[in-house]
Design an enzyme around this catalytic site. Sequence first.
Site, mmCIF file in Angstrom:
data_model
loop_
_atom_site.group_PDB
_atom_site.id
_atom_site.type_symbol
_atom_site.label_atom_id
_atom_site.label_comp_id
_atom_site.label_asym_id
_atom_site.label_seq_id
_atom_site.Cartn_x
_atom_site.Cartn_y
_atom_site.Cartn_z
ATOM 1 N N GLU A 244 -30.084 7.324 21.946
ATOM 2 C CA GLU A 244 -31.474 7.409 21.489
ATOM 3 C C GLU A 244 -32.311 8.284 22.439
ATOM 4 O OE1 GLU A 244 -33.021 7.017 18.934
ATOM 5 O OE2 GLU A 244 -35.117 6.794 19.484
ATOM 6 N N GLU B 183 -35.046 16.369 20.006
ATOM 7 C CA GLU B 183 -35.849 16.675 18.818
ATOM 8 C C GLU B 183 -37.246 17.168 19.143
ATOM 9 O OE1 GLU B 183 -36.835 12.078 17.418
ATOM 10 O OE2 GLU B 183 -36.732 13.610 15.888
ATOM 11 N N HIS C 295 -13.106 12.794 29.838
ATOM 12 C CA HIS C 295 -12.153 13.204 28.802
ATOM 13 C C HIS C 295 -12.572 14.508 28.139
ATOM 14 C CE1 HIS C 295 -9.926 9.536 29.319
ATOM 15 N NE2 HIS C 295 -11.066 8.857 29.276
ATOM 16 N N LYS D 179 -34.275 11.670 21.309
ATOM 17 C CA LYS D 179 -35.717 11.870 21.542
ATOM 18 C C LYS D 179 -35.945 13.194 22.243
ATOM 19 C CE LYS D 179 -37.082 9.785 19.471
ATOM 20 N NZ LYS D 179 -36.622 8.766 18.584
ATOM 21 N N LYS E 271 -41.015 13.806 8.987
ATOM 22 C CA LYS E 271 -40.929 12.385 9.319
ATOM 23 C C LYS E 271 -40.019 11.619 8.369
ATOM 24 C CE LYS E 271 -42.160 8.633 11.497
ATOM 25 N NZ LYS E 271 -41.509 8.428 12.810
ATOM 26 N N ASN F 204 -42.258 17.249 -4.850
ATOM 27 C CA ASN F 204 -41.506 16.808 -3.670
ATOM 28 C C ASN F 204 -40.159 16.318 -4.178
ATOM 29 O OD1 ASN F 204 -40.491 15.521 -1.400
ATOM 30 N ND2 ASN F 204 -41.808 13.732 -1.620
ATOM 31 N N GLY F 205 -39.070 16.831 -3.590
ATOM 32 C CA GLY F 205 -37.739 16.414 -4.019
ATOM 33 C C GLY F 205 -36.857 17.637 -4.204
ATOM 34 N N ARG G 192 -44.998 14.721 6.880
ATOM 35 C CA ARG G 192 -43.895 14.793 5.910
ATOM 36 C C ARG G 192 -43.303 16.188 5.781
ATOM 37 N NH1 ARG G 192 -44.078 10.222 2.710
ATOM 38 N NH2 ARG G 192 -42.642 11.180 1.267
ATOM 39 N N TRP H 51 -41.847 20.899 3.340
ATOM 40 C CA TRP H 51 -40.686 20.990 4.229
ATOM 41 C C TRP H 51 -39.626 21.694 3.393
ATOM 42 C CZ3 TRP H 51 -35.536 19.518 4.471
ATOM 43 C CH2 TRP H 51 -34.948 19.568 5.739
ATOM 44 N N CYS I 282 -42.144 16.706 2.332
ATOM 45 C CA CYS I 282 -43.193 17.260 1.482
ATOM 46 C C CYS I 282 -44.180 16.136 1.143
ATOM 47 C CB CYS I 282 -42.678 17.861 0.192
ATOM 48 S SG CYS I 282 -41.511 19.187 0.431
HETATM 49 O O1 M6R Z 1 -37.206 6.468 8.149
HETATM 50 P P1 M6R Z 1 -35.831 6.284 8.721
HETATM 51 O O2 M6R Z 1 -35.791 5.295 9.801
HETATM 52 O O3 M6R Z 1 -34.799 6.009 7.664
HETATM 53 O O4 M6R Z 1 -35.475 7.700 9.334
HETATM 54 C C1 M6R Z 1 -34.220 7.946 9.879
HETATM 55 C C2 M6R Z 1 -34.214 9.186 10.729
HETATM 56 O O5 M6R Z 1 -34.541 10.305 9.956
HETATM 57 C C3 M6R Z 1 -35.217 9.083 11.893
HETATM 58 O O6 M6R Z 1 -34.964 7.975 12.686
HETATM 59 C C4 M6R Z 1 -35.126 10.353 12.773
HETATM 60 O O7 M6R Z 1 -33.904 10.396 13.410
HETATM 61 C C5 M6R Z 1 -36.293 10.375 13.771
HETATM 62 N N1 M6R Z 1 -36.967 11.635 13.710
HETATM 63 C C6 M6R Z 1 -35.851 10.200 15.169
HETATM 64 O O8 M6R Z 1 -36.913 10.213 16.057
#
Ligand code: M6R
Length: 600
Positions: A477, A484, A500, A481, A595, A99-100, A27, A73, A2
């Site tokens: 990773e 998501e 396994h 990527k 984000k 926000n929160g 956000r 969000w 948010c």
């Molecule tokens: O701001 P941060 O690095 O603490 O965020 C952690 C995760 O939320 C962030 O890396 C998330 O997994 C990304 N969207 C991945 O691309």
Amino acid sequence: MCGIVGYIGYQDVKEILLRGLEKLEYRGYDSAGIAVLNDEGIHLFKEKGRIADLRNVVDPTVSASIGIGHTRWATHGAPSRVNAHPHQSASGRFTLVHNGVIENYAILKREYLQDVAFRSDTDTEVIVQLVEKFVNDGLSVEEAFRKTLTLLKGSYAIAMIDAENQEVIYVAKNKSPLLVGLGHGFNVVASDAMAMLQVTNQFVELMDKEMVIVTSEDITIKTLNGDIVQRAPYTAELDASDIEKGTYPHYMLKEIDEQPFVMRRIIQKYQDENGQLTIDPQIIQEVLNADRIYIIACGTSYHAGLVGKQLIEKWAKIPVEVHVASEFSYNMPLLSEKPLFIYISQSGETADSRAVLVQTNNLGYKAITITNVPGSTLSREADYTLLLHAGPEIAVASTKAYTAQIAVLAILAVATAKAKGIELDFDLVKELAIVANVMEMLCDAKEEMEKIAREYLAVTRNCFFIGRAVDYYVCLEGALKLKEISYIQAEGFAGGELKHGTIALIEDGTPVIALATQEHVNLSIRGNVKEVVARGANPCIISMRGLETEEDRFVIPAVHPMLTPLVSVVPLQLIAYYAALHRGCDVDKPRNLAKSVTVE
Ligand code: M6R
């Protein structure tokens, strides 16, 4: 999660709020709204969807010079027009954005607001209804606002306006980020400085459990006890071009391309006058004092932590554990006698990581935050900060922050090794410079990555990434990527672990992307590829120069074997980007995500 903006001054506020919200859309982007106040009263505009959708419903003829806005969000209540912020009190006098998460909203509703008809399913509405209740009970607005804040449990960043007073925005913060920006004849409120760079670069940080009375001429920060707090502003060192896409179609592509530059900037920022990589001696002393390092992080930052563990253990010879923050918080392992905590977070605001930091601070353990955002919550609350210097990362999918995190961890490992008198047979400055050059070559290989994405991922519903040793971590990773932003079910596995269980999922044509950058496991990972091919998989091997074979689809120029994650991730980022593009996904704002994840 948010985003909040607010403005009070002399200009027409609508465009300032909308432009600010566009900058905060990373956000959260499932609904948005603004409320502006003029002599006719409050004008409220809300819409489900993006800021672009909100723009369509804002009446261009309304003019006002005080207002608040929000991009959401969803946590409590589905994304909808009615659940979108701002929310209003029963009479419509008070209008508020938040926000929160208010953890005790149901209790507060039961105890204080039995007679009030709520309009939304949000936890937020309870705040604005409480303010009105306390005003109706005879308190001044400021007293009612303060009393409400003292009752709230959870996290909040709040901006509120009163239809009967065009002179004030009431602001408060606890655990969720919020800044007040200063101008001449106006003042602003924003979750992130970049939202208001359009009008000012002077900002004042707020601490938890502070409230602010914002007028066009002045700001007054108070504690919840009513004590006035003086705090000097700082200059936000952000360049407007840092937060624009420029000629790029997406922030993600821009940020992938920025990685070579970020590597060079990190070298420069961490070099002393003799050209040696250096870390604050106090931080090094804390590392030396520790008998074990605990890295705490989430998502991509967790994956960077896994690579960091290898670097610190191999180079600095200190044992390291890496933990997912949301698990550590509720399931703390037996700690060593002298632990040191390293929090890795691009945003510095991630609630899961912060929850652990609060715990370890309470236990009296030292903490270092590695973050991209100076002054962020995790940075302020840890004992020390190491900055990433990556520039704002706006795409939800993290790219340049990941490689910056690994580079900073590498510098920390080398600086610690040096302090321990451990001889290393390489010069990290040179090795990182090679990395930057190789990254550049990989960024130039976009056509090839696009082809791979089209060939392997255009129609598939799943994809596996396999690797061994440090390649396994990069596979985690790469899979994150891909999933998501393209919504393809993607998983990263240790090559040897497939047999396994997971190998049961391999069918004719299942794409398997294999990384082969590590000499000591090169034969084993290739053996694992044979196993999946025998069961019908469509393999795509990405290897390192010197280890390649004819069957490899792409060969990365060689870098130091411990630094391969910095380069092998680049093709995976690009493949994910093009796969998402081919599938028509919103690359920068994938569904259901935001984000910075500021709720636990
Ligand atoms: O701001 P941060 O690095 O603490 O965020 C952690 C995760 O939320 C962030 O890396 C998330 O997994 C990304 N969207 C991945 O691309």
